[in-house]
Design a protein around this motif. Structure first.
Motif, PDB file in Angstrom:
ATOM      1  N   ARG A 247      -3.504 110.503 -22.299  1.00  0.00           N
ATOM      2  CA  ARG A 247      -1.948 110.959 -20.967  1.00  0.00           C
ATOM      3  C   ARG A 247      -2.261 110.516 -19.922  1.00  0.00           C
ATOM      4  N   GLY A 248      -1.979 110.106 -19.181  1.00  0.00           N
ATOM      5  CA  GLY A 248      -0.899 109.104 -18.094  1.00  0.00           C
ATOM      6  C   GLY A 248      -1.864 109.207 -16.909  1.00  0.00           C
ATOM      7  N   ASN A 249      -3.111 110.552 -16.119  1.00  0.00           N
ATOM      8  CA  ASN A 249      -4.295 109.977 -15.488  1.00  0.00           C
ATOM      9  C   ASN A 249      -5.200 110.883 -15.852  1.00  0.00           C
ATOM     10  N   ARG A 250      -6.374 110.818 -15.415  1.00  0.00           N
ATOM     11  CA  ARG A 250      -7.613 111.091 -16.100  1.00  0.00           C
ATOM     12  C   ARG A 250      -7.921 112.417 -15.196  1.00  0.00           C
ATOM     13  N   THR A 251      -6.750 113.506 -15.729  1.00  0.00           N
ATOM     14  CA  THR A 251      -7.193 114.925 -15.592  1.00  0.00           C
ATOM     15  C   THR A 251      -7.865 115.647 -16.997  1.00  0.00           C
ATOM     16  N   PHE A 252      -8.249 114.601 -17.831  1.00  0.00           N
ATOM     17  CA  PHE A 252      -8.555 115.366 -19.418  1.00  0.00           C
ATOM     18  C   PHE A 252     -10.583 114.643 -19.094  1.00  0.00           C
ATOM     19  N   GLU A 253      -9.971 113.791 -18.713  1.00  0.00           N
ATOM     20  CA  GLU A 253     -11.759 113.235 -18.357  1.00  0.00           C
ATOM     21  C   GLU A 253     -12.941 113.544 -17.868  1.00  0.00           C
ATOM     22  N   ASN A 254     -13.565 115.363 -18.296  1.00  0.00           N
ATOM     23  CA  ASN A 254     -14.045 116.041 -17.788  1.00  0.00           C
ATOM     24  C   ASN A 254     -16.107 115.985 -18.444  1.00  0.00           C
ATOM     25  N   TYR A 255     -16.473 115.454 -17.449  1.00  0.00           N
ATOM     26  CA  TYR A 255     -18.323 115.783 -17.919  1.00  0.00           C
ATOM     27  C   TYR A 255     -18.833 116.283 -16.747  1.00  0.00           C
ATOM     28  N   TYR A 256     -20.134 116.623 -16.885  1.00  0.00           N
ATOM     29  CA  TYR A 256     -20.870 117.501 -16.549  1.00  0.00           C
ATOM     30  C   TYR A 256     -22.078 117.230 -16.404  1.00  0.00           C
ATOM     31  N   VAL A 257     -22.841 117.533 -15.247  1.00  0.00           N
ATOM     32  CA  VAL A 257     -23.978 116.837 -15.271  1.00  0.00           C
ATOM     33  C   VAL A 257     -25.032 118.428 -14.533  1.00  0.00           C
TER      34      VAL A 257
END
Length: 447
Positions: A247-257
């Motif tokens: 998609r056209g933004n970074r809202t789908f890039e999810n990472y958890y530390v």
């Protein structure tokens, strides 16, 4: 000459207001801090309910360990926490909260009511604090766990309330936060209610894929690739999406530390570099990665909201994330299977036409088909064709025979033309009045 101002120690009320400005930016900040406290308390089910975008009411209920009655007033003091005791504990932080500023900051700008009960207590405790001032502390019946009611956020700081967005926008901020909390902790059942409507409800069955299905739907869930990576100091697990769901933004890039939803430039760059060659420009992938590492290699005490982290071994973190994502994208599963030089199977079936099967009254035809079944099959295969007898096609004609047949056909055609012309002339002559014979009058009788 200018008058030099004297240094003065701020009063506690002013200190709390300043700290609240750092921690409590909007209603979603309140939800984040209180839900993280519930997770640290060992809760397995958390319910969040808001109304009017969280400006008027935020209710958070959990089934965690609760607090003892004498500990409740201490929890609202600045820098009062049960997560750490000395400075060495900062190097091995395993909890989401540790600063001890959340409850005091929230109580400074809102009307807060707390109801809590421990498993060993006979009854619960109800505590009310408004604007940083304690109002009441009393016993009451309550279930195990803790319930927070935050009412009228920024009621005593109208300047802050002016900068809040509409109720729908603030509610969307909280909804996005609850999705991240559910993805980061699949072992906890989250329920989110907005204006008496259930917007999110997860099962808490430890399955990240079920949470992704609950939030993003079936189309994205079926396009996921599972990843797993581990080295001497870091472990990565989760899912990456195929290039088709970008998609056209970074809202789908999810990472958890370590179970904490964060943003980090090193991890973001590693993910996007791994997708180079698979995505078009200005498109971003879907990832959900859970990263675990020791506290010595991680610094979470960077920002009051704990949304940023620093890595002591940044290049190694980049390499680990890049290799994990890139390996999943270059597996055989991503390569389409194309068959070359193989005939496709013919799945066509012989369809019976109305003329292929004899009618009940066609007795002779049915007897013929029973004597010669091959004729029936040939008609089923090609019902629209007429088969000639093979005796007419048994041999080839010689040149003389072809000339003979050709001459005979020409003579017959010429004769047909002559006959038709003569018939036409005869018809024309008979119908013309000018060429018709005169009619003679009858002669008188002879005497």
């Amino acid at each position: 000459m200018r008058n030099l101002k004297k240094i003065a120690v701020l009063d506690q009320h002013t200190i709390d207001k300043i700290a609240a400005g750092e921690v409590v930016e909007r209603p979603s900040s309140v939800v984040k801090e209180l839900v993280e406290n519930a997770i640290d308390a060992g809760a397995t089910a958390v319910t969040v309910e808001i109304s009017d975008g969280g400006k008027k009411l935020i209710r958070i209920t959990d089934n965690g360990g609760g607090m003892e009655a004498e500990q409740v007033p201490l929890a609202f003091l600045r820098h009062a926490t049960s997560k750490i005791e000395k400075v060495e504990d900062l190097q091995h932080i395993a909890s989401l909260g540790f600063r001890g500023e959340a409850l005091s900051s929230i109580a400074a700008v809102a009307q807060v009511e707390l109801i809590t009960k421990t498993p060993s207590a006979i009854c619960g405790v109800r505590y009310v604090i408004e604007g940083g001032k304690e109002q009441s502390l009393e016993e009451m019946g309550a279930p195990e766990g803790t319930t927070f009611l935050v009412k009228n956020l920024f009621y005593n700081t109208p300047v802050r309330s002016k900068f809040l967005k509409s109720d729908m926008t603030e509610g969307n901020y909280i909804s996005a936060l609850m999705e991240q909390l559910a993805l980061s902790h699949p072992e906890i059942s989250f329920k989110y209610i907005q204006n008496k409507q259930v917007k999110l409800h997860t099962s808490g069955n430890y399955s990240v894929k079920d949470v992704i299905y609950n939030i993003y739907g079936r189309d994205i869930t079926k396009s996921l690739l599972e990843v797993s990576y581990e080295n001497d100091f870091m472990k990565i697990e989760g899912f990456v999406g195929k290039p088709e769901i970008s998609r056209g933004n970074r809202t789908f890039e999810n990472y958890y530390v370590n179970g904490r939803y964060v943003k980090n430039k090193i991890i973001t760059k590693a993910i996007e570099d791994a997708y180079k060659g698979f995505l078009m420009q200005h498109k971003f992938p879907f990832v959900s990665l859970h990263i675990e590492m020791e506290g010595n290699d991680l610094d979470v005490n960077v920002h009051p909201t704990k949304m940023e982290v620093r890595f002591a071994r940044g290049p190694e973190v980049y390499d680990g994330v890049y290799d994990t994502v890139r390996r999943a994208l270059t597996k055989r599963e991503m390569i389409p299977q194309v068959s070359v030089g193989k005939d496709e199977p013919d799945n066509s079936r012989n369809i019976l036409r109305p003329g292929a099967v004899p009618e009940p009254f066609e007795v002779k035809r049915r007897e013929q088909l029973q004597q010669n079944p091959q004729r029936q099959y040939s008609r089923q295969a090609q019902p629209d064709t007429i088969r000639e007898d093979s005796s007419y096609l048994s041999g080839t004609f010689t040149r003389d025979e072809e000339k003979l047949f050709a001459g005979t056909l020409r003579r017959e055609e010429a004769a047909d033309v002559t006959t038709s012309v003569s018939k036409q002339k005869t018809f024309t002559t008979a119908s013309s009045p000018e060429t018709a014979a005169p009619v003679s009058s009858p002669e008188p009788p002879v005497p």
